[in-house]
Design an enzyme around this catalytic site. Structure first.
Site, PDB file in Angstrom:
ATOM      1  N   ASP A   1      37.280  32.370  -9.357  1.00  0.00           N
ATOM      2  CA  ASP A   1      36.439  31.255  -8.932  1.00  0.00           C
ATOM      3  C   ASP A   1      36.321  31.275  -7.416  1.00  0.00           C
ATOM      4  O   ASP A   1      37.094  31.952  -6.728  1.00  0.00           O
ATOM      5  CB  ASP A   1      37.007  29.916  -9.420  1.00  0.00           C
ATOM      6  CG  ASP A   1      38.421  29.646  -8.908  1.00  0.00           C
ATOM      7  OD1 ASP A   1      39.148  30.619  -8.609  1.00  0.00           O
ATOM      8  OD2 ASP A   1      38.818  28.469  -8.815  1.00  0.00           O
TER       9      ASP A   1
ATOM     10  N   GLU B   1      41.691  28.700  -9.447  1.00  0.00           N
ATOM     11  CA  GLU B   1      42.630  28.627  -8.324  1.00  0.00           C
ATOM     12  C   GLU B   1      42.176  27.640  -7.268  1.00  0.00           C
ATOM     13  O   GLU B   1      42.999  27.046  -6.579  1.00  0.00           O
ATOM     14  CB  GLU B   1      42.789  30.019  -7.692  1.00  0.00           C
ATOM     15  CG  GLU B   1      43.924  30.122  -6.680  1.00  0.00           C
ATOM     16  CD  GLU B   1      43.536  29.743  -5.265  1.00  0.00           C
ATOM     17  OE1 GLU B   1      44.442  29.553  -4.419  1.00  0.00           O
ATOM     18  OE2 GLU B   1      42.315  29.631  -4.964  1.00  0.00           O
TER      19      GLU B   1
END
Length: 414
Positions: free
Chosen positions: A101, A165
């Site tokens: 991400d 994350e």
């Protein structure tokens, strides 16, 4: 020595393959922005490209030795665990933390399209090039080369690509869930290299953080009769000055700050302070409230007590429940030593550093018993920034550091 053979087999980074893969990943960056509830990343869009690169060398297709496991807890938001088996049971090292991400990017504020890879000389430009799709591509290339060249290693080499994350408001998606389910337990038997920092040097420490709010209560009165008022702005400013003075007196630089290379000491600034000083700071506020008439004032009619009305200004401080603890990597670890040697040999010098930013996932892994070391090969100056980019030459050196780490650990008994 085995080590030189391993490095020779793995060779240098295949730059064409790396750039081709990175181009595909950056092309997905728009869809893996992590800023809920508006933007929920679809990490499986990145997973698809990683699997396309690795499955031809996997046991899944019969084309190679890689054991590939796509683990999903939330639909469309998978993680990948890739294992290259070694010959010695329990001897292991891992590369973890490459997340699929990214933080948000507004194309209107960039000088180039953040959601497609562009190349400017050595610069590879786009959202995620430094943090962290560049590392996803780099570690994918490492595992692909292991699967392709099939060196005989004592150590098992594991790569873990993770979801979610960049935001902690939604849990049970990424590495936290993998740890909870015990899927990473065997990584505790060897060094775990978290590949998500920058500037090609070992990052050996981070800061702890807790957000706080200070509220000052005074008394409103007619502007022409200011002597009958308690100005809460003045109270807040003077109180914050006093709180900060006490903080720096009670929390001077830590003796190990120079060893860990922190650029700045513990600070108490508006919005943040260290977790272990909450009780102390609350004590400052309580003491100021009890002795508020002794607090410095501003001007001839500034005051925080109105005795004739039995009124006193008042401070309240509150702390968020979301408390982040800092990290101090183990400097006696084999993992730290081989990372430093690899960095010196490849980059030309080694200078471990620490940052006062927070990396809560690393601390959670430490608390679970993992020997975490951290490094990264993007650029700190472009981390979470507009016009993000990394350097192909830096990523190439990162690949050499990885092969050196694997090689060195072959010659170290578990």
């Amino acid at each position: 020595m085995v080590s030189s053979t391993v490095k020779d087999l793995l060779g240098q980074l295949d730059k064409d393959s790396f750039v081709s893969l990175l181009s595909k990943l950056i092309g997905e960056a728009k869809y893996v922005q992590n800023n809920p509830p508006e933007l929920i990343p679809e990490e499986d869009r990145v997973v698809r490209h990683v699997l396309d690169a690795l499955l031809p060398y996997s046991t899944t297709t019969g084309g190679g030795p890689l054991i590939v496991n796509h683990v999903t807890y939330v639909k469309g938001r998978g993680n990948i665990i890739v294992e290259y088996p070694g010959t010695v049971p329990g001897k292991i090292l891992s590369f973890v933390g490459c997340h699929m991400d990214v933080v948000t990017a507004n194309p209107n504020e960039w000088d180039f399209d953040p959601f497609s890879l562009s190349i400017d000389g050595d610069k590879l430009r786009g959202r995620g090039t430094t943090d962290c799709l560049g590392h996803v591509a780099l570690v994918t290339e490492l595992m692909r080369m292991l699967g392709k060249t099939k060196p005989e290693l004592k150590s098992t080499v594991v790569a873990v690509f993770i979801a979610n994350e960049e935001n902690s408001s939604i849990l049970g998606v990424g590495v936290d869930a993998l740890v909870k389910d015990g899927l990473l337990n065997k990584l505790k038997h060897g060094p775990l290299f978290w590949i998500d920092t920058a500037d090609k040097q070992p990052c050996i420490g981070t800061g702890g953080m807790v957000s706080w709010k200070l509220r000052a209560t005074g008394k409103l009165f007619h502007s022409g009769l200011a002597h009958k008022a308690i100005n809460p702005l003045e109270l807040a400013m003077e109180a914050l000055k006093e709180i900060q003075l006490r903080f720096y007196r009670d929390f001077p630089p830590h003796p190990k700050e120079k060893i860990y290379g922190f650029a700045t000491p513990s600070t108490m600034k508006p919005t943040q302070c260290m977790v272990d000083v909450i009780k102390k700071v609350q004590g400052y506020v309580d003491d100021i409230n009890a002795n508020i008439e002794k607090l410095d004032t501003r001007g001839p009619i500034s005051k925080y007590v109105l005795p004739e009305e039995n009124l006193r200004g008042r401070l309240t401080i509150s702390f968020d429940e979301d408390i982040t603890s800092g990290v101090a990597c183990n400097l006696d670890s084999h993992g730290f030593h081989v990372l430093c040697k690899a960095t010196k040999d490849v980059v030309g010098h080694v200078k471990p550093y620490s940052i006062t930013g927070s990396l809560p996932l690393i601390r959670e892994l430490q608390d679970e018993g993992f020997d975490v070391q951290t490094a990264g090969y993007g650029l700190m100056a472009t981390y979470h920034a507009k016009n993000e980019y990394c350097l192909l030459s830096d990523m190439s050196q990162g690949f050499e550091v990885f092969t050196s780490i694997i090689s060195q650990l072959e010659d170290i008994d578990s």
